[in-house]
Motif scaffolding. Structure first.
Motif, mmCIF file in Angstrom:
data_model
loop_
_atom_site.group_PDB
_atom_site.id
_atom_site.type_symbol
_atom_site.label_atom_id
_atom_site.label_comp_id
_atom_site.label_asym_id
_atom_site.label_seq_id
_atom_site.Cartn_x
_atom_site.Cartn_y
_atom_site.Cartn_z
ATOM 1 N N GLY A 82 17.777 9.218 6.638
ATOM 2 C CA GLY A 82 18.963 8.351 6.705
ATOM 3 C C GLY A 82 20.094 9.106 7.358
ATOM 4 N N ASP A 83 21.232 9.183 6.652
ATOM 5 C CA ASP A 83 22.375 9.915 7.224
ATOM 6 C C ASP A 83 22.495 11.308 6.612
ATOM 7 O OD1 ASP A 83 23.041 9.167 4.708
ATOM 8 O OD2 ASP A 83 24.947 8.201 5.210
ATOM 9 N N ALA A 84 21.401 11.798 6.029
ATOM 10 C CA ALA A 84 21.444 13.113 5.383
ATOM 11 C C ALA A 84 20.323 14.001 5.925
ATOM 12 C CB ALA A 84 21.289 12.960 3.876
ATOM 13 N N VAL A 85 20.365 15.270 5.538
ATOM 14 C CA VAL A 85 19.321 16.215 5.930
ATOM 15 C C VAL A 85 18.680 16.764 4.660
ATOM 16 C CG1 VAL A 85 18.863 18.410 7.100
ATOM 17 C CG2 VAL A 85 20.614 16.867 8.002
ATOM 18 N N LEU A 86 17.341 16.749 4.625
ATOM 19 C CA LEU A 86 16.610 17.340 3.497
ATOM 20 C C LEU A 86 16.163 18.739 3.896
ATOM 21 C CD1 LEU A 86 14.334 14.402 2.280
ATOM 22 C CD2 LEU A 86 16.323 15.331 1.120
ATOM 23 N N VAL A 87 16.507 19.719 3.059
ATOM 24 C CA VAL A 87 16.220 21.110 3.398
ATOM 25 C C VAL A 87 15.191 21.672 2.423
ATOM 26 C CG1 VAL A 87 17.253 23.338 3.953
ATOM 27 C CG2 VAL A 87 18.677 21.271 3.948
ATOM 28 N N ASP A 88 14.135 22.248 2.980
ATOM 29 C CA ASP A 88 13.057 22.783 2.169
ATOM 30 C C ASP A 88 13.328 24.259 1.875
ATOM 31 O OD1 ASP A 88 10.734 23.026 0.850
ATOM 32 O OD2 ASP A 88 9.396 22.755 2.560
ATOM 33 N N ILE A 89 14.140 24.512 0.839
ATOM 34 C CA ILE A 89 14.420 25.908 0.455
ATOM 35 C C ILE A 89 14.382 26.014 -1.069
ATOM 36 C CG2 ILE A 89 15.861 26.528 2.444
ATOM 37 C CD1 ILE A 89 18.322 26.005 0.620
ATOM 38 N N LYS A 90 14.378 27.257 -1.559
ATOM 39 C CA LYS A 90 14.408 27.469 -3.011
ATOM 40 C C LYS A 90 15.849 27.365 -3.512
ATOM 41 C CE LYS A 90 10.253 30.226 -3.596
ATOM 42 N NZ LYS A 90 9.671 29.868 -2.284
ATOM 43 N N ARG A 91 15.968 27.031 -4.804
ATOM 44 C CA ARG A 91 17.315 26.858 -5.390
ATOM 45 C C ARG A 91 18.214 28.086 -5.165
ATOM 46 N NH1 ARG A 91 19.120 22.937 -9.777
ATOM 47 N NH2 ARG A 91 17.811 21.168 -9.269
#
Length: 315
Positions: free
Chosen positions: A259-268
């Motif tokens: 959508g209008d966001a970015v999903l980032v695959d990282i650790k907390r």
């Protein structure tokens, strides 16, 4: 005593419900199929499953309403039907039916006498806890399904049980009613120290209110665990940012647009440094939050069942 034996003994003391190989057959149908389940003391525990998964059968066995075909179950450390153990438990497993000519207050008084807790129970307190103070002196004949559910919950609670089993407590309720019931269930666990075991079709509600869940399918346990652990699988950082292109460039293969966001695959642990770096590079960060898997998708994966509509709650 070995470590394992000590742990098992401690576990037995802290479990409010324990089943071993619990099986119930009706003709050729196995409503429960060798169910091994252990429900710990404290908190809110959700029992989930599509229709026919065995939830209602499990509850009816635990309450001594039907007998298991094989296997065993203990409740509050006693066998099913053990009077002392059963006294410490309250339940509501179907939309309750009360004599229509009684008022809500009279229903609770009648039940209190029936359960032998007549003089000790604070009826106004329980009417207030379930949001029925205004309707206390109305005849239950005119009550909606949601109001009957509330009265049923008050009836289950007024003997001050340590364990309460609620089957579809929000059935027939509107969204504000569902929200109030969620708050009540949480406060029972948090403020009163009651262990609440509940079945519900409202998976979003379950995710918000339960500490642990068990997912049943065709009478077997297919998944069990803390809600926070189950839903943390595949967790990613969701960033509402601008400009998106600059962020994607910086993240490379770790970032995808949603959508209008970015999903980032990282650790907390890497989150704060990333946010600092992006802000330092002049990116506007409007929102950052962690998103995991929701219970609904776990439920779907484990059972292959799409959620049944709320009205249909045979189990």
């Amino acid at each position: 005593m070995s470590d394992a034996a000590a742990r098992a003994k401690l576990h037995h003391m802290t479990a409010v419900i324990e089943t071993r190989g619990l099986t119930k057959t009706y003709g050729s149908v196995r409503a429960l199929d060798g169910l091994d389940l252990s429900i710990p003391r404290g908190g809110v525990y959700g029992v989930l499953g599509p229709n026919g998964a065995g939830k209602s059968t499990l509850f009816r066995i635990l309450l001594g309403l039907i007998r298991a075909s094989e296997g065993s179950a203990t409740v509050m450390g006693g066998g099913v039907g053990d009077v002392a153990a059963m006294r410490r438990m309250g339940s509501m497993i179907e939309t309750p039916r009360f004599p229509p000519y009684l008022t809500a207050r009279q229903v609770l008084r009648w039940l209190a006498l029936e359960h032998g807790v007549g003089g000790e129970t604070d009826i106004p307190h329980w009417l207030q806890r379930v949001g029925l103070t205004e309707a206390a002196d109305r005849k239950v004949r005119g009550f909606s399904v949601g109001m009957m559910q509330r009265l049923g919950v008050a009836a289950a609670l007024m003997s001050r049980p340590e364990l309460v089993i609620l089957d579809e407590p929000t059935s027939g309720m509107d969204p504000p009613g569902i929200q109030e019931m969620r708050a009540l269930i949480r406060s029972l666990a948090t403020d009163d120290g009651v262990t609440v075991v509940l079945a519900s079709h409202q998976l979003l509600e379950v995710q918000r209110v339960c500490d642990r869940v068990a997912i049943l399918n065709k009478g077997k346990l297919v998944r069990e665990g803390a809600v926070s652990d189950l839903t943390a699988v595949g967790e990613r950082l969701r960033l509402s940012v601008s400009p998106v292109a600059q962020v994607l460039e910086a993240l490379g293969s770790k970032g995808v647009v949603e959508g209008d966001a970015v999903l980032v695959d990282i650790k907390r642990a890497e989150g704060p440094a990333l946010i600092r770096a992006l802000a330092g590079a002049g990116v506007d960060i409007h929102e950052a939050r962690w998103v995991g898997t929701d219970l609904e998708s776990i439920f779907f994966t484990e059972t292959g069942a799409v959620q049944a509509p709320e009205a249909d709650h045979a189990g």
